[in-house]
Design a protein around this motif. Structure first.
Motif, short mmCIF file in Angstrom:
data_model
loop_
_atom_site.label_atom_id
_atom_site.label_comp_id
_atom_site.label_asym_id
_atom_site.label_seq_id
_atom_site.Cartn_x
_atom_site.Cartn_y
_atom_site.Cartn_z
N THR A 59 28.36 -16.19 -53.71
CA THR A 59 28.25 -17.57 -54.94
C THR A 59 28.67 -17.88 -54.84
O THR A 59 28.70 -18.99 -56.01
N ARG A 62 28.19 -21.57 -57.49
CA ARG A 62 27.90 -20.98 -58.62
C ARG A 62 28.67 -20.84 -60.07
O ARG A 62 27.91 -20.60 -60.68
N ARG A 273 15.97 -6.70 -56.81
CA ARG A 273 16.36 -7.96 -57.38
C ARG A 273 18.06 -8.25 -58.24
O ARG A 273 18.27 -7.33 -58.51
N SER A 274 17.49 -9.80 -58.05
CA SER A 274 18.94 -9.86 -59.16
C SER A 274 18.34 -11.34 -59.84
O SER A 274 17.50 -11.96 -59.46
N GLY A 275 19.88 -11.70 -60.24
CA GLY A 275 19.77 -13.20 -60.89
C GLY A 275 19.30 -13.22 -62.24
O GLY A 275 19.31 -11.72 -63.37
N ASN A 276 18.64 -14.24 -62.47
CA ASN A 276 17.87 -14.51 -64.39
C ASN A 276 16.80 -13.48 -65.11
O ASN A 276 16.05 -13.60 -63.88
N GLN A 279 13.71 -14.59 -65.12
CA GLN A 279 12.79 -15.14 -63.87
C GLN A 279 11.73 -14.04 -64.05
O GLN A 279 12.40 -13.22 -63.54
N TRP A 281 9.98 -12.08 -61.24
CA TRP A 281 10.17 -11.67 -59.90
C TRP A 281 9.41 -10.79 -59.46
O TRP A 281 8.53 -10.27 -60.36
N ALA A 397 18.65 -16.85 -53.23
CA ALA A 397 18.42 -16.54 -54.07
C ALA A 397 17.77 -14.96 -54.12
O ALA A 397 17.04 -14.38 -54.60
N ASP A 399 19.66 -11.64 -52.95
CA ASP A 399 20.66 -10.46 -53.84
C ASP A 399 22.07 -10.75 -52.37
O ASP A 399 21.36 -10.99 -51.67
#
Length: 402
Positions: A59, A62, A273-276, A279, A281, A397, A399
């Motif tokens: 990461t 970030r 999936r991961s992240g915002n 957003q 996916w 982007a 995981d």
């Protein structure tokens, strides 16, 4: 590092699952006197003390605090802080070495990671000191996407740029083309699905109550749509990433149905999936798909991690733990099939690609409706939401598990 890009007009266009594809390489295979093969991978921690430093690497840039990293470290912690991917890469490296030697190819196999030792830059520095100058890169990712292909090219570029600051400016790296459409990659997957269906049938689950779920890592919709060269893009299609997976799924599933002489339900699903969360996916998530299947009367699930090369954390945790638990809670029988790993057919297919690039054989035959991808990437290939330079420090982007 060379950053040549293939002109869109160089090869004929066709379509696969609604997405334009190219029906031939259109260029001669890149040929060079390679003096090493670099197995390039994600990397993973080797113990509990490594977990947070590893996640900091994943990461970097970030600004994610350690408290948050601890929250996402639980899957590694549950496995003793050890990612299975490192040992799997050691095994694949040994298998490649043995197959190369059996064919009389004197090509040492190196192993370098993006996020943990052995780091790609360090491995290449040592290789250069040993006299290596032209390296062939093999990524542990079978499909086209930013994190599955272009980011490995960026890793190579970053390493070469760092080495150049130390005066090493005569090292070259070429990357092998994708192998999702090779029989050696898909045949072990096919065997696993046949065995999984046979097991459910033997346990008394009727064929009409079985669904085969072909699973891969979810990516942001924008990354999926941008996978493949610029002139092939169709908004909302998932790009080459989805089309390549679907072609692989179709090849396997048609042969499963032929083996049993009956129709079997199938579904293409996503995981990890991961992240915002705001957003979009690629969907459906496998757990949601299992719930929907149960509501529709399904009694058994054969889970096929077709998007993965080996049984690393996404497979062991997201499928063997979370997806299996979802199925159990709903009363569904659940079988997870193996990845290609070090199956001799897969290793042989990878060495076939090496021989192709060495000029020792013609093009390796592909078996899916999605044809061979070029050795040299197309214009703006797999850039994600916005164009990123080939040599750039961009984080993944995908995981942070591997």
């Amino acid at each position: 590092m060379s950053t040549h890009e293939l002109a869109p007009s160089a090869i004929d266009a066709s379509t696969s699952h609604g997405v334009p594809v190219r029906t031939g390489t259109g260029v001669d295979h890149v040929s060079a006197p390679y003096d090493a093969l670099l197995l390039a991978s994600f990397g993973g921690p080797e113990g509990q003390d490594d977990v947070i430093p590893f996640l900091r690497n994943v990461t970097r840039g970030r600004g994610i605090p350690d408290e948050r990293l601890e929250e996402v470290s639980t899957h590694y912690r549950a496995l003793g802080g050890v990612s299975p991917i490192n040992q799997q890469n050691r095994a694949l490296k040994a298998a490649l070495e043995a197959e190369l030697a059996a064919r009389g190819i004197d090509l040492p196999v190196l192993w370098g990671n993006r996020n943990w030792a052995p780091y790609t830059t360090d491995v290449l520095r040592s290789a250069h000191a040993e006299g290596r100058r032209v390296v062939l890169g093999l990524a542990t990712s079978a499909y086209s996407s930013y994190s599955g292909c272009r980011q490995y090219r960026e890793d190579f570029g970053i390493a070469l740029a760092e080495l150049a600051t130390d005066g090493v400016d005569d090292l070259r790296i070429d990357k092998l083309r994708h192998y999702f459409n090779l029989e050696g990659f898909l045949a072990p997957v096919l065997d696993g699905v046949i065995a999984g269906v046979r097991r459910l049938l033997a346990d008394g689950v009727a064929a009409e109550d079985i669904v085969v779920m072909y699973s891969t890592h979810s990516v942001p919709d924008t990354m999926g749509d941008a996978s493949g060269p610029e002139d092939t893009r169709v908004p909302g299609s998932g790009g080459w990433y989805v089309a390549q997976h679907q072609a692989a799924n179709d090849w396997v599933h048609s042969r499963v149905e032929a083996e049993f002489g009956l129709r079997l339900a199938s579904q293409f699903v996503f995981q990890s999936r991961s992240g915002n969360p705001r957003q979009p996916w690629l969907e459906p998530d496998i757990n949601d798909a299992i719930e929907a299947a149960a509501e529709a009367g399904c009694k058994g699930v054969v889970c096929v991690p077709i998007g993965f090369v080996s049984d690393h954390v996404e497979v062991i945790w997201d499928l063997d733990t979370e997806a299996a638990e979802t199925a159990a809670e709903l009363g569904l029988a659940f079988v997870r099939t193996p990845t290609a790993g070090t199956d001799p057919r897969f290793v042989s297919a990878l060495v076939d690609l090496v021989e192709e690039r060495l000029g020792r054989r013609g093009p390796v035959e592909t078996v899916t409706s999605f044809p061979a991808t070029p050795d040299v990437c197309g214009v703006a290939c797999c850039v994600g939401a916005k164009l990123r330079p080939t040599v750039a420090g961009a984080d993944s982007a995908a995981d942070c598990r591997s």
